[in-house]
Write a protein that holds these residues in place. Structure first.
Motif, short mmCIF file in Angstrom:
data_model
loop_
_atom_site.label_atom_id
_atom_site.label_comp_id
_atom_site.label_asym_id
_atom_site.label_seq_id
_atom_site.Cartn_x
_atom_site.Cartn_y
_atom_site.Cartn_z
N LYS A 189 0.83 -1.22 0.00
CA LYS A 189 0.00 0.00 0.00
C LYS A 189 0.85 1.26 0.00
N GLU A 190 2.13 1.14 0.35
CA GLU A 190 3.01 2.30 0.37
C GLU A 190 3.63 2.58 -1.01
N PHE A 191 3.37 1.71 -1.99
CA PHE A 191 4.07 1.79 -3.27
C PHE A 191 3.45 2.69 -4.34
N PRO A 192 2.12 2.80 -4.45
CA PRO A 192 1.54 3.44 -5.64
C PRO A 192 2.06 4.84 -5.96
N GLN B 280 18.27 -16.78 -10.63
CA GLN B 280 17.14 -17.62 -11.03
C GLN B 280 15.92 -17.32 -10.17
N LEU B 281 16.11 -17.24 -8.87
CA LEU B 281 14.99 -16.99 -7.97
C LEU B 281 14.46 -15.57 -8.10
N ILE B 282 15.35 -14.60 -8.21
CA ILE B 282 14.92 -13.20 -8.31
C ILE B 282 14.24 -12.92 -9.65
N PHE B 283 14.83 -13.39 -10.74
CA PHE B 283 14.28 -13.13 -12.07
C PHE B 283 12.90 -13.78 -12.25
N SER B 284 12.73 -14.98 -11.68
CA SER B 284 11.49 -15.73 -11.89
C SER B 284 10.42 -15.40 -10.87
N GLU C 277 9.60 -9.57 -6.01
CA GLU C 277 9.43 -8.15 -6.35
C GLU C 277 9.22 -7.88 -7.83
N VAL C 278 9.85 -8.68 -8.71
CA VAL C 278 9.70 -8.39 -10.15
C VAL C 278 8.26 -8.57 -10.61
N ASN C 279 7.46 -9.30 -9.84
CA ASN C 279 6.03 -9.37 -10.15
C ASN C 279 5.36 -8.00 -10.06
N LEU C 280 5.94 -7.12 -9.25
CA LEU C 280 5.42 -5.76 -9.09
C LEU C 280 6.15 -4.76 -9.98
N GLY C 281 7.09 -5.26 -10.78
CA GLY C 281 7.85 -4.37 -11.63
C GLY C 281 8.96 -3.64 -10.91
N VAL C 282 9.37 -4.14 -9.72
CA VAL C 282 10.48 -3.55 -8.98
C VAL C 282 11.48 -4.66 -8.66
N ILE C 283 12.52 -4.33 -7.92
CA ILE C 283 13.53 -5.32 -7.52
C ILE C 283 13.62 -5.35 -6.00
N PRO C 284 14.22 -6.39 -5.44
CA PRO C 284 14.46 -6.38 -3.99
C PRO C 284 15.30 -5.15 -3.63
#
Length: 254
Positions: free
Chosen positions: A64-67, A155-159, A129-136
């Motif tokens: 909720k803090e992201f938009p 592999q874990l971060i990209f997928s 995080e990449v599901n939200l279009g951001v990175i860790p």
């Protein structure tokens, strides 16, 4: 109401993230966590970090803090979270993550800031995080790669895939899985550790953590320096005397 609680049991400090329903890391929770870490004193010999309930360890940041977040706010958010997790990593006491459920995003990053991780069989871990279009942004890209290697980390971060507790153990993301409570397992490990020479445990943590940032030759010099410093302590004398006298040592952190 979100809160972070602190409990001291037999010189073991327990930090519990209690932010229903999935123990999200909003700014209030991070501020409370930071305050608790700042207040940890020398009478604490080991620290455990866990989540309230059985569903989640910490299931990530509060989306909720992201938009409305723009570049400057995003960078500031990361610096703040990284600074708090760095304080956890820098504690002289050993820190154990008791992963009792979902450890996702910032939750896994929090676990990665601990010295090692124990998990319940139902735990699931990942950096989605990449599901939200951001990175860790709380250290995940750096600590995960250092722990399990860059290829597996990518592999874990990209997928954005989650892994089970069993898979996490196989790849070295968690150090043990318990059939029972992750918190009880963490307490058992902490109980073993606090019986050892506290100054030696602290020096060993420093040798490993700082040594990983150095070339091998410099790391070996650091190890020798710390060993020499420990040789000048009363705890070393007590440990050696107890060995020859076939009794349990009584360490006094001196």
């Amino acid at each position: 109401m979100a809160q972070v609680t602190w409990q001291l049991e037999n010189n073991i400090g327990i930090i519990t993230i209690d932010s229903p329903p999935v123990n999200a890391l909003n700014q209030e929770v991070l501020a409370q966590l930071s305050e608790i870490v700042d207040g940890i004193t020398d009478d604490v010999k080991a620290v455990i970090v866990t989540g309230a309930g059985e569903k989640a360890f910490v299931a990530g940041a509060d989306i909720k803090e992201f938009p409305q977040m723009k570049q400057q706010e995003g960078e500031a958010l990361c610096h703040n979270g990284q600074a708090i997790f760095n304080k956890i990593a820098a504690l002289k006491q050993p820190v154990i993550a008791a992963v009792n459920g979902f450890a996702l995003g910032g939750g896994l990053e929090l676990a990665l800031a601990c010295d090692f991780r124990v998990a319940s069989p139902k735990a699931k871990l990942g950096l989605p995080e990449v599901n939200l279009g951001v990175i860790p942004g709380y250290g995940g890209t750096q600590r995960l790669a250092r722990l399990i290697g860059p290829g597996k980390a990518k592999q874990l971060i990209f997928s954005a895939e989650m892994v089970t507790a069993e898979e996490a153990y196989r790849i070295g993301l968690v150090e043990s899985i318990t059939d029972g409570s992750a918190l009880d397992e963490a307490k058992a490990w902490a109980g073993k550790i606090i019986k050892r020479g506290p100054l030696a445990v602290q020096a060993a943590k420093q040798a490993v953590d700082k040594g990983l940032e150095m070339h091998l030759a410099d790391g070996l010099k650091l190890e020798a320096k710390l060993f020499g410093e420990i040789c000048g302590t009363e705890d070393k004398n007590e440990g050696v005397a107890a060995f020859f006298e076939k009794r349990e040592p009584v360490f006094r952190s001196k």
